[in-house]
Enzyme design. Structure first.
Site, short mmCIF file in Angstrom:
data_model
loop_
_atom_site.label_atom_id
_atom_site.label_comp_id
_atom_site.label_asym_id
_atom_site.label_seq_id
_atom_site.Cartn_x
_atom_site.Cartn_y
_atom_site.Cartn_z
N HIS A 167 -52.54 -9.05 43.30
CA HIS A 167 -51.22 -9.09 43.96
C HIS A 167 -51.06 -10.53 44.47
O HIS A 167 -52.05 -11.15 44.87
CB HIS A 167 -51.15 -8.24 45.23
CG HIS A 167 -51.51 -6.79 45.11
ND1 HIS A 167 -52.79 -6.33 45.08
CD2 HIS A 167 -50.70 -5.69 45.09
CE1 HIS A 167 -52.77 -5.01 45.03
NE2 HIS A 167 -51.53 -4.59 45.03
N ASP A 198 -52.98 -11.26 47.61
CA ASP A 198 -54.45 -11.38 47.55
C ASP A 198 -54.88 -12.81 47.33
O ASP A 198 -56.01 -13.18 47.65
CB ASP A 198 -55.03 -10.61 46.34
CG ASP A 198 -54.54 -9.19 46.25
OD1 ASP A 198 -54.27 -8.59 47.30
OD2 ASP A 198 -54.45 -8.69 45.10
C1 XLS Z 1 -53.13 1.54 46.22
C2 XLS Z 1 -52.91 1.13 44.83
C3 XLS Z 1 -52.79 -0.37 44.61
C4 XLS Z 1 -52.22 -0.65 43.27
C5 XLS Z 1 -51.67 -2.02 43.10
O1 XLS Z 1 -53.46 2.67 46.53
O2 XLS Z 1 -53.93 1.66 44.04
O3 XLS Z 1 -54.02 -0.97 44.82
O4 XLS Z 1 -53.18 -0.44 42.26
O5 XLS Z 1 -50.68 -2.30 44.03
#
Ligand code: XLS
Ligand code: NI
Ligand code: NI
Length: 444
Positions: A108, A111
């Protein structure tokens, strides 16, 4: 070069008889499984958010992990230190990919780059880190499985992104998605993911369901339109989850997402990224979600992890249940394997697993579980008993009258006359569930 991981060497395949914990026992990237190297069947990706950006917090406690970039992120005395932190984190990520031999990663925006004082600054920070990613990707050959925007952590998104009652938040989210699609496209990402973190609601007392659904439909249509305009060759993926962080999430499960896509006419444009833990939270098995997506023609990719089966939270643990994973890969392989999708480890360490070494052990174990499951799934396919029995169960439908009935060539009256004339008296047939369960057990 190898610094954070303090000399841990590249992990090699040593086979099931090796007792070396820093080796693969089942994942042999070059081994052919159904005619393709395991590396290309599994398409492993490391998730930036859990493995590099998450500090070990939980609802009751603060950070437990010490990572050199966390100190820099918090150092406001030097203006460039958040970007230095981001660069250090990025370089360390590629060290990890190199040690593990994972061919892909996912991230993301939040991150990988510090939030700026304005959207423009956030985007320019993201682009600067993407420059570094480009260099590291060229150096190591690691590729981007998917990119995504974090539209759920910042307080501006507390009431949703696309589904926010404030149109300015909708617009801000759209601009953020555009920037992330641009970066994903530039880095050759093979998919773009939308997980509706806060696209849901806490109470109907302040929520208009019809408006929020239409807003979400509009945002997705904008994303699809932009994908075509920039010529992004990847797949747009929605990731279902029933709750957490909001009480009710609109992308509850695969069935709900499929209905949503049909409602907004996007079922041929968008597929799903299915996460093990989210399936469990929705009251399904993982293989159910995978098989249903395949049946609807919207299967895309998987987020591999596992939930604690007692706590009822999305615990995002590394996978360790071979039979569970094997049944999912069985359906994926039967459907021809991954296309642009892959196996992303959306999994985080337990907060007492403090050391860089723990990150390595976690991924080795997860990759071995998946490899073992993949081999079991392939063996089931090669054996063909399961498939033959499934085919046999529906064989009656090969009959001409049955085919006519299914194709819409008979009315209810005609079907009724057919039953009465033939004096049909269907006899129940065993479903053989225990036999089939025993069969699976031979392979896993
Ligand atoms: C959260 C989600 C997130 C997605 C990406 O529960 O799994 O990590 O994979 O935004
Ligand atoms: Ni996920
Ligand atoms: Ni999750």
């Amino acid at each position: 070069m190898n610094t954070f991981f303090n000399g841990i060497e590249k992990i090699a395949y040593e086979g099931a008889d090796s007792s070396n914990p820093l080796a693969f026992h089942h994942y042999d990237p070059d081994q052919l499984v159904l005619g393709k190297p395991m590396r290309d069947q599994l398409r492993f990706a490391v998730a930036f958010w859990h493995s590099l950006a998450w500090p070990g917090t939980d609802p009751f406690g603060g950070p437990t992990f010490e990572r050199p970039w966390f100190d820099l992120e918090g150092d406001r005395t030097r203006p460039d230190s958040p970007m230095q932190a981001a660069r250090l984190k990025a370089r360390t990520a590629f060290e990890l990919f190199d040690i593990l031999g994972t061919p892909y990663f996912c991230f993301h925006d939040a991150d990988v780059r510090p939030e700026g004082d304005s959207l423009a600054e956030s985007i320019s920070n993201l682009n600067a880190i993407a420059d570094l990613f480009e260099q590291e990707m060229a150096r190591t050959g690691v590729k981007l499985l998917w990119g995504t925007a974090n539209l759920f952590s910042h307080r501006r998104f507390m009431a949703g992104a696309a589904t926010n009652p404030d149109p300015d938040v909708f617009a801000y989210a759209a601009a953020t998605i555009k920037a992330n699609m641009d970066v994903t496209h530039r880095l050759g990402g093979e998919n773009y993911v939308l997980w509706g973190g806060r696209e849901g609601y806490e109470t109907l007392l302040n929520t208009s369901l019809s408006r929020e659904m239409d807003q979400m439909g509009r945002m997705l249509a904008l994303v699809v339109d932009y994908k075509h305009r920039i010529g992004f060759p990847g797949t747009i993926l929605l990731e279902p989850k029933p709750q957490e962080p909001t009480k009710h999430q609109y992308d509850f499960d695969v069935a709900t997402v499929y209905g949503f896509l049909r409602k907004y006419g996007l079922e041929n444009e968008v597929r799903v990224n299915i996460e093990v833990g989210h399936a469990i939270l929705a009251g399904h098995s993982f293989e159910h979600e995978v098989a249903l997506a395949i049946a609807h023609g919207i299967f895309g990719s998987i987020d591999m992890n596992r939930n604690d089966y007692q706590s009822g939270w999305d615990t995002d643990q590394f996978p360790n249940n071979v039979p569970e994973v094997a049944l999912a890969y069985y359906h994926i392989l039967k459907a021809g394997g991954f296309d642009t999708g892959g196996t992303n480890f959306d999994a985080k360490l337990r907060r007492q697993s403090l050391d860089p070494l723990d990150l390595v052990h976690a991924h080795i174990g997860a990759m071995d579980v998946c490899a073992r499951a993949l081999k079991a799934a392939a063996a089931l396919i090669e054996d063909a008993t399961l498939d033959d029995m499934l085919e046999a169960r529906y064989r009656g439908w090969d009959d001409a009258t049955a085919r006519k009935m299914l194709a819409g060539g008979m009315s209810l009256e005609e079907i009724s006359s057919h039953v009465l004339e033939k004096g049909l008296d269907p006899q129940p047939v065993s479903g053989r569930q225990e036999y089939l369960e025993n069969l699976i057990n031979r392979f896993v």
